[in-house]
Design an enzyme around this catalytic site. Structure first.
Site: not given
Ligand code: NAD
Length: 424
Positions: A113-115
């Site tokens: 995941a990444k934000g």
């Protein structure tokens, strides 16, 4: 009119386009598992959020934030949060996918995941930064959690921001949840060794790659782009191993010293002034001159797409250690391979950070904390073992270390997919 947003047709040079071309290269090596390959080409979930905050002058500003979960097949999502004015959904999708590959390559029980928030945090006061972080955390609170998706620091985010994220999430759920983020301050459930872990992993994989290719680290000439968390930590370890850090570049400028920098002076200078520019123990050089420097090792540790074909043709190094995520475009990667320049790809080279994040998460759940020595020894062992496996895969199929890392990782992800099956 803007192009419609799509997972499948990005521009080939964009980060997501680069990732898709990397997937295309690995599919022939996956045998019957390639049947599930399309799942690698689409993020499971991409959330776009509005982040409104009241600024110190009383006005209201809106920022665009993202959290993308590329894969949750092998475990909860895991990946950093980036604050930068150039953040886009395309970039966050690619970064989330590279996290899936990285986590599987070192066999951590995580998806990817990444934000990010499209913001220049340097223009915000500390209070505004806190409001931004808390509102963003609340907005993505729908999909994060210690067992759902665990953010961590990335470009322009740090332990303080992780503390605010942990506090906001905890207030919203009504209980302190230290395991919701990693990269926290030590007294809030952080792990010793986490801050320098990514740089340490770059050093460990670089040391192994140098040994296998007959390059002596004592006396080796090193150029580092990006002198933040990753670049400066890696540079310090190479310096301790006897290498000379001859060039550095960051957003403030580029510097060079043929005899190698005095790191005991340079590191405090960067901490004090915010960048390498103006360092007295070096001469200033031009942005492009950095890529012409006579060196053995180049460590891109800033942003994506920095090594493009034109720079790849000029690079003098024998070894590229990708501290940054996605620093080399696919076309440049091919040029480096043709020129016999060995690339240790991001998806293994910078996996040290997430590995110690995993240690932090495990320590938080058990409420039992390890010594820094224990952490560094375990990190070294995991990185060396993962790289050995990747190297053997590369030798067996006569493929690059990047495609080999993807092969090892994608096999694990798709095998898990096959065993879990599709629902319903
Ligand atoms: P950081 O914010 O601490 O440092 C970023 C560095 O890049 C700074 O020195 C900045 O000046 C420099 N930079 C920014 N724009 C630049 C430009 N246009 N030209 C040259 N330099 C520029 O960030 P970081 O945590 O060190 O991350 C650097 C890279 O490493 C990113 O690609 C990140 O995704 C990757 N990474 C970080 C971690 C981690 O644990 N922090 C883990 C894995 C990968």
């Amino acid at each position: 009119m803007n192009e419609p947003l799509s997972f499948v047709n990005p521009s080939p040079e964009s980060p997501w386009g680069t990732y898709l071309s990397q997937v295309d290269r690995v599919l022939p090596y996956l045998g019957p598992l390639a049947r599930w390959g399309e799942t690698l080409r689409r993020p499971k979930r991409a959330l776009i959020v509005d982040v409104p905050i009241e600024l110190d002058d009383g006005s209201v500003a809106h920022f665009e934030g993202y959290r993308v979960q590329h894969s949750l097949t092998r475990g909860p999502g895991k990946g950093g949060v980036r604050y930068h004015p150039d953040v886009t959904l395309d970039e966050v999708m690619a970064l989330s996918a590279w996290m899936s590959i990285k986590n599987a390559a070192v066999n951590l029980p995580y998806g990817g995941a990444k934000g990010g928030i499209r913001v220049d945090p340097k223009k915000l006061s500390l209070k505004e930064l806190e409001k931004l972080t808390r509102r963003y955390t609340s907005e993505i609170g729908l999909i994060i959690g210690p067992h759902q998706d665990i953010p961590a620091p990335d470009v322009n985010t740090n332990g303080q921001i992780m503390a605010w994220m942990m506090d906001t999430y905890s207030m919203n759920v009504g209980a302190t949840a230290t395991g919701v983020v990693t990269g926290k301050p030590i007294h809030l459930g952080g792990s010793l060794g986490r801050v320098k872990a990514t740089g340490r992993g770059v050093f460990v994989t670089g040391r192994e790659a140098a040994r296998r290719s007959g390059l002596e680290l004592p006396g080796a000439r090193v150029a580092v782009q990006g002198f933040g968390n990753v670049g400066s930590s890696a540079a310090e370890l190479f310096h301790q191993a006897g290498s000379k850090i001859v060039a550095a570049q960051d957003h403030t400028g580029s510097i060079y010293n043929d005899a190698g920098f005095d790191m005991a002076e340079l590191v405090p200078h960067v901490r004090r002034t915010g960048g390498v520019a103006g360092f007295k123990g070096a001469e200033a050089i031009g942005l492009e001159d950095f890529w012409d420097v006579n060196c053995d090792i180049v460590i891109p540790a800033a942003l994506e797409g920095q090594i493009q074909p034109e720079r790849a043709r000029r690079l003098k190094a024998k070894l590229v250690l990708e501290g940054a995520n996605g620093p080399t475009t696919t076309a440049a990667d091919d040029i480096l391979a043709d020129r016999g320049i060995l690339v240790v790809p991001d998806v293994i080279c910078n996996a040290g950070g997430v590995t110690v994040s995993y240690f932090e998460w495990v320590q938080d759940f058990s409420s039992f904390f390890w010594t820094e020595d224990e952490i560094n020894v375990r990190l070294d062992k995991i990185m060396v073992g993962a790289l050995r496996n990747i190297w053997e895969t590369a030798d067996r199929h006569k493929i690059s270390l990047r495609t080999a890392t993807f092969a090892v990782a994608c096999e694990r992800i798709l095998h898990a997919r096959q065993e879990r099956g599709l629902y319903p």
